[in-house]
Write an enzyme that holds these catalytic residues in place. Sequence first.
Site, PDB file in Angstrom:
ATOM      1  N   TYR A 134       6.798  66.475  68.950  1.00 51.06           N
ATOM      2  CA  TYR A 134       5.354  66.483  69.160  1.00 51.06           C
ATOM      3  C   TYR A 134       5.020  66.110  70.596  1.00 51.06           C
ATOM      4  O   TYR A 134       5.513  65.110  71.123  1.00 51.06           O
ATOM      5  CB  TYR A 134       4.658  65.512  68.199  1.00 51.06           C
ATOM      6  N   GLN A 198      -2.554  66.954  61.429  1.00 55.12           N
ATOM      7  CA  GLN A 198      -2.212  68.213  60.766  1.00 55.12           C
ATOM      8  C   GLN A 198      -0.899  68.789  61.285  1.00 55.12           C
ATOM      9  O   GLN A 198      -0.177  69.476  60.546  1.00 55.12           O
ATOM     10  CB  GLN A 198      -3.350  69.229  60.912  1.00 55.12           C
ATOM     11  N   ASN A 226      -1.644  59.911  69.129  1.00 51.72           N
ATOM     12  CA  ASN A 226      -2.701  58.927  68.918  1.00 51.72           C
ATOM     13  C   ASN A 226      -2.576  58.270  67.548  1.00 51.72           C
ATOM     14  O   ASN A 226      -1.610  58.506  66.803  1.00 51.72           O
ATOM     15  CB  ASN A 226      -4.081  59.579  69.109  1.00 51.72           C
ATOM     16  N   THR A 249       0.510  52.695  75.440  1.00 52.94           N
ATOM     17  CA  THR A 249       1.547  52.383  76.412  1.00 52.94           C
ATOM     18  C   THR A 249       1.336  51.002  77.017  1.00 52.94           C
ATOM     19  O   THR A 249       0.227  50.458  77.006  1.00 52.94           O
ATOM     20  CB  THR A 249       1.587  53.453  77.517  1.00 52.94           C
ATOM     21  N   GLN A 271      -0.055  52.520  84.614  1.00 56.47           N
ATOM     22  CA  GLN A 271      -0.007  52.544  83.153  1.00 56.47           C
ATOM     23  C   GLN A 271      -1.405  52.486  82.562  1.00 56.47           C
ATOM     24  O   GLN A 271      -1.683  53.124  81.544  1.00 56.47           O
ATOM     25  CB  GLN A 271       0.853  51.389  82.626  1.00 56.47           C
ATOM     26  N   HIS A 274      -3.304  55.743  81.622  1.00 57.84           N
ATOM     27  CA  HIS A 274      -3.050  56.529  80.419  1.00 57.84           C
ATOM     28  C   HIS A 274      -4.208  56.476  79.429  1.00 57.84           C
ATOM     29  O   HIS A 274      -4.576  57.488  78.825  1.00 57.84           O
ATOM     30  CB  HIS A 274      -1.790  56.029  79.712  1.00 57.84           C
ATOM     31  N   GLU A 340       7.321  47.809  76.453  1.00 56.98           N
ATOM     32  CA  GLU A 340       7.800  49.185  76.505  1.00 56.98           C
ATOM     33  C   GLU A 340       8.462  49.443  77.863  1.00 56.98           C
ATOM     34  O   GLU A 340       9.580  49.955  77.935  1.00 56.98           O
ATOM     35  CB  GLU A 340       6.623  50.136  76.298  1.00 56.98           C
ATOM     36  N   HIS A 341       7.758  49.103  78.927  1.00 55.18           N
ATOM     37  CA  HIS A 341       8.285  49.210  80.292  1.00 55.18           C
ATOM     38  C   HIS A 341       8.272  47.823  80.917  1.00 55.18           C
ATOM     39  O   HIS A 341       7.222  47.176  80.938  1.00 55.18           O
ATOM     40  CB  HIS A 341       7.422  50.124  81.161  1.00 55.18           C
ATOM     41  N   ASP A 374       9.067  57.808  84.210  1.00 55.44           N
ATOM     42  CA  ASP A 374       8.235  58.772  83.481  1.00 55.44           C
ATOM     43  C   ASP A 374       8.654  60.210  83.759  1.00 55.44           C
ATOM     44  O   ASP A 374       8.446  61.091  82.924  1.00 55.44           O
ATOM     45  CB  ASP A 374       6.769  58.599  83.870  1.00 55.44           C
ATOM     46  N   GLU A 428      31.071  42.350  39.531  1.00 48.33           N
ATOM     47  CA  GLU A 428      29.700  42.842  39.622  1.00 48.33           C
ATOM     48  C   GLU A 428      29.196  43.412  38.300  1.00 48.33           C
ATOM     49  O   GLU A 428      28.100  43.974  38.241  1.00 48.33           O
ATOM     50  CB  GLU A 428      29.603  43.894  40.729  1.00 48.33           C
ATOM     51  N   HIS A 433      33.119  51.422  37.410  1.00 47.23           N
ATOM     52  CA  HIS A 433      33.616  51.610  38.757  1.00 47.23           C
ATOM     53  C   HIS A 433      35.122  51.402  38.796  1.00 47.23           C
ATOM     54  O   HIS A 433      35.867  52.183  39.411  1.00 47.23           O
ATOM     55  CB  HIS A 433      32.948  50.609  39.721  1.00 47.23           C
TER      56      HIS A 433
END
Length: 445
Positions: A134, A198, A226, A249, A271, A274, A340-341, A374, A428, A433
């Site tokens: 995506y 979707q 998002n 981010t 950053q 964004h 994250e960074h 990036d 067990e 088994h």
Amino acid sequence: MTSRIELARVDLRGRTPTTAQLRTALPRGGVDVDSVLHQVRPMVEAVRDRGAAAALEFGAKFDGVTPESVRVPADRLAAALAELDPAVRAALEVAIERTRVVHADQRRTDTTTEVVPGGTVTERWVPVERVGLYVPGGNAVYPSSVVMNVVPAQAAGVDSLVVASPPQQQFGGLPHPTILAAARLLGVEEVWAVGGAQAVALLSYGGTDTDGADLLPVDLITGPGNIYVTAAKRLCRGLVGIDAEAGPTEIAVLADATADPVHVAADLISQAEHDVLAASVLVTDSPELADAVDAALTAQLTLVKHAERVTTALAGTQSGTVLVDDIDQGLRVVNAYAAEHLEIQTADAADVAARVRSAGAIFVGPYAPVSLGDYCAGSNHVLPTAGCARHSSGLSVQTFLRGIHVVEYSESALKDVAGHVVALADAEDLPAHGQAVRARFEALS
């Protein structure tokens, strides 16, 4: 005239907070995915039941356009690449080359262990058969995200992949042409003009395109999006694998008095550009640097294209400056924050970076800004957010591989351990088994 920017401050000097206290004291934004699940669930169910028709209806509602088909025609991919700005093409080619070099070295090899003579266990690495990648729309255009998703999938040996990106009204219902060009440059043949929740649902369930062609479902979905994309990934998880539930981010900069405040401010702004929810956090033992960074932020905002968005992000509760006694305390803070960074702009930056335990990616020294990662460092920019770097990794070749244990034992090797299998099975209370082993060596009454 731009008003002065002053990042909110958290002063930890003279304090020794626990890890739990740090996690609550540090600036942190994020989004409440649960709050939109009730909106997204009917969308996912509609696409499950009605396939591409439902996905296109949601696209018309949210994107304002209905493409002629979900799948982008091959000639439009070729045309997008032919019409791409040569400078952008050259930059993408460099990004692809460097990303491929780095990710090629991540491919694991099969390992066979001889446990006993005649008894082996092989760990075999098998790529996921089909993946959906995506690439979001929204505030910006992200051909770099095409690179970051496609390259590791290709390096893993994935047989079939599809890139999904929202249709754009100004481009006749196709994804942005730079997205299409990047896909074509990477050799991707299948691109879907569908976005949002979707898209996740259609990738998960598949369907039939407007021309009657099959839109095959995938086994794994990767890539950021998002809150609605994230909610759909949560709802479809299990039917398909997902890489992560990505949040806004974030950048943290651990800096001392040796850092250049102009560099630090520029990186915090990069950053914040964004999203209004983006987090920009400075951790420093130098109040003087903190003051200088505030001044540099104010000065640089007069030159920033998206100044309103940046200002909102910097003023949010997710952004701020954390004052610490020294770099040791600063390391405790950034490890608790798990950015994250994470940039390290200190004296002996490499040594400091080696002590970091929790970060999506670490950028060492004054000449390794996040924006390098990036695009052209060769590293991957699809990274864990919201503190998930404490337990999760960024996108890599491993994301697209499954480890399968292959067990092979000879008759004598099984006979040698049969008694232990029976003993553990009985312990067990799973006697069948044990009988499955005994049946190979003795008659069962």
